[in-house]
Design a protein around this motif. Structure first.
Motif, mmCIF file in Angstrom:
data_model
loop_
_atom_site.group_PDB
_atom_site.id
_atom_site.type_symbol
_atom_site.label_atom_id
_atom_site.label_comp_id
_atom_site.label_asym_id
_atom_site.label_seq_id
_atom_site.Cartn_x
_atom_site.Cartn_y
_atom_site.Cartn_z
ATOM 1 N N LEU A 36 10.167 -29.771 5.474
ATOM 2 C CA LEU A 36 9.472 -30.644 6.428
ATOM 3 C C LEU A 36 8.015 -30.821 5.994
ATOM 4 O O LEU A 36 7.079 -30.406 6.666
ATOM 5 C CB LEU A 36 9.552 -30.071 7.842
ATOM 6 C CG LEU A 36 10.952 -30.045 8.460
ATOM 7 C CD1 LEU A 36 10.936 -29.267 9.768
ATOM 8 C CD2 LEU A 36 11.476 -31.475 8.690
ATOM 9 N N ALA A 37 7.851 -31.457 4.853
ATOM 10 C CA ALA A 37 6.521 -31.660 4.287
ATOM 11 C C ALA A 37 5.654 -32.513 5.204
ATOM 12 O O ALA A 37 6.156 -33.347 5.954
ATOM 13 C CB ALA A 37 6.652 -32.329 2.919
ATOM 14 N N TYR A 38 4.369 -32.276 5.134
ATOM 15 C CA TYR A 38 3.353 -33.019 5.888
ATOM 16 C C TYR A 38 3.373 -32.715 7.382
ATOM 17 O O TYR A 38 2.629 -33.338 8.150
ATOM 18 C CB TYR A 38 3.496 -34.531 5.693
ATOM 19 C CG TYR A 38 3.169 -35.003 4.293
ATOM 20 C CD1 TYR A 38 1.858 -35.276 3.925
ATOM 21 C CD2 TYR A 38 4.173 -35.177 3.342
ATOM 22 C CE1 TYR A 38 1.552 -35.725 2.652
ATOM 23 C CE2 TYR A 38 3.881 -35.618 2.060
ATOM 24 C CZ TYR A 38 2.571 -35.889 1.714
ATOM 25 O OH TYR A 38 2.270 -36.325 0.434
ATOM 26 N N GLY A 39 4.177 -31.774 7.823
ATOM 27 C CA GLY A 39 4.264 -31.469 9.247
ATOM 28 C C GLY A 39 2.928 -31.072 9.850
ATOM 29 O O GLY A 39 2.564 -31.530 10.942
ATOM 30 N N GLU A 40 2.180 -30.227 9.160
ATOM 31 C CA GLU A 40 0.880 -29.791 9.673
ATOM 32 C C GLU A 40 -0.097 -30.955 9.737
ATOM 33 O O GLU A 40 -0.859 -31.094 10.701
ATOM 34 C CB GLU A 40 0.308 -28.685 8.775
ATOM 35 C CG GLU A 40 -1.049 -28.167 9.249
ATOM 36 C CD GLU A 40 -1.613 -27.088 8.341
ATOM 37 O OE1 GLU A 40 -2.778 -26.697 8.554
ATOM 38 O OE2 GLU A 40 -0.906 -26.644 7.413
#
Length: 271
Positions: free
Chosen positions: A150-154
């Motif tokens: 879940l890349a870019y979640g932050e």
């Protein structure tokens, strides 16, 4: 005049063993719309090796950003995944694609349905103020197998709400819903299953999809594109395209290439 710009890599981030992203310089004359893709690559013995990649950066940013999978034996990705700061790439001066809001009719809610690296064009879309001026709610759905993917979640959940340009829009209008299928997580299940069961709408507190008020963009695996298109068609949604706005769109360039690639190598693709 060359049809390519030579750009320098500014940063590289490896999210997992199979996913990475990188940023590069941007020629001030290169223009694109949120959601479009361009072609990037290298010159190999003076011959260009290029593949289509969605622009994950906003159209107003002074750098370009790309999000990609790693495929060890793919002609381009096998080289891209080893990029480091200062390396040179070539970028086509032309950007195009169907995942732009101009290809959708006006509506109340905009759903951005993605899996894997299909998130990339929607990173650009959610950083565009025009998106929030066109729609009351923007629902970003990102499905992956593992939580680590879940890349870019932050960035989406924590940093973007404080952005100087779109922070206010994001806080009040963006709904981010990541989901996985193989790990324990707050949201679990395939996106199309969550839509069909109604669970998604219960959790985000919006009515179920209907063509009068909702608009949809789709980008991801061949299975996602196929299932989402069938689901929307069954509900009466009409597919849009360049010059013919309607109620949903998907990126045909990637869908066609991913289908061919999936037939060669299950689970991996290189657009």
């Amino acid at each position: 005049m060359s049809i390519f710009d030579q750009e320098s890599v500014l940063s590289v981030h490896h999210w997992t063993d199979n996913l990475f992203s990188f940023t590069a310089t941007r020629n001030p004359s290169f223009c694109f719309r949120s959601g479009e893709f361009t072609r990037i690559g290298f010159k190999i013995d003076e011959n260009p090796l290029l593949r289509a990649r969605s622009l994950a950066s906003a159209h107003y940013e002074d750098r370009l950003e790309f999000f990609s999978i790693k495929v060890p034996d793919a002609p381009l990705t096998s080289r891209l995944q080893h990029l480091k700061e200062g390396d040179e790439i070539i970028v086509s001066r032309e950007a195009t694609g169907t995942l732009v809001i101009d290809n959708l009719e006006d509506g109340r809610n905009l759903y951005l349905i993605s899996t894997g690296t299909g998130l990339a064009p929607f990173l650009s879309v959610i950083k565009d103020p025009e998106t929030y001026l066109r729609f009351e709610n923007v629902v970003l759905l990102h499905g992956c197998r593992r939580v680590a993917e879940l890349a870019y979640g932050e960035m989406i959940a924590e940093k973007l709400p404080s952005d100087e340009l779109v922070g206010d829009f994001v806080r009040y209008q963006l709904i981010y819903y990541p989901t996985v299928t193989r790990d324990s997580f707050c949201n679990r299940g395939r996106i199309t299953d969550l839509i069909e069961s109604g669970k998604l709408f219960t959790e985000i507190e919006l009515p179920e999809l209907e063509p009068q008020h909702d608009r949809v963009m789709i980008c991801g695996s061949p299975a996602l594109v196929r299932d989402a298109r069938e689901l929307l068609a069954a509900k009466g949604f009409v597919e849009g395209d360049r010059g013919a706005p309607a109620q949903f769109v998907f990126e045909k360039e990637f869908a066609e290439r991913n289908t061919l690639s999936s037939s060669r190598k299950r689970g991996l693709h290189e657009p």
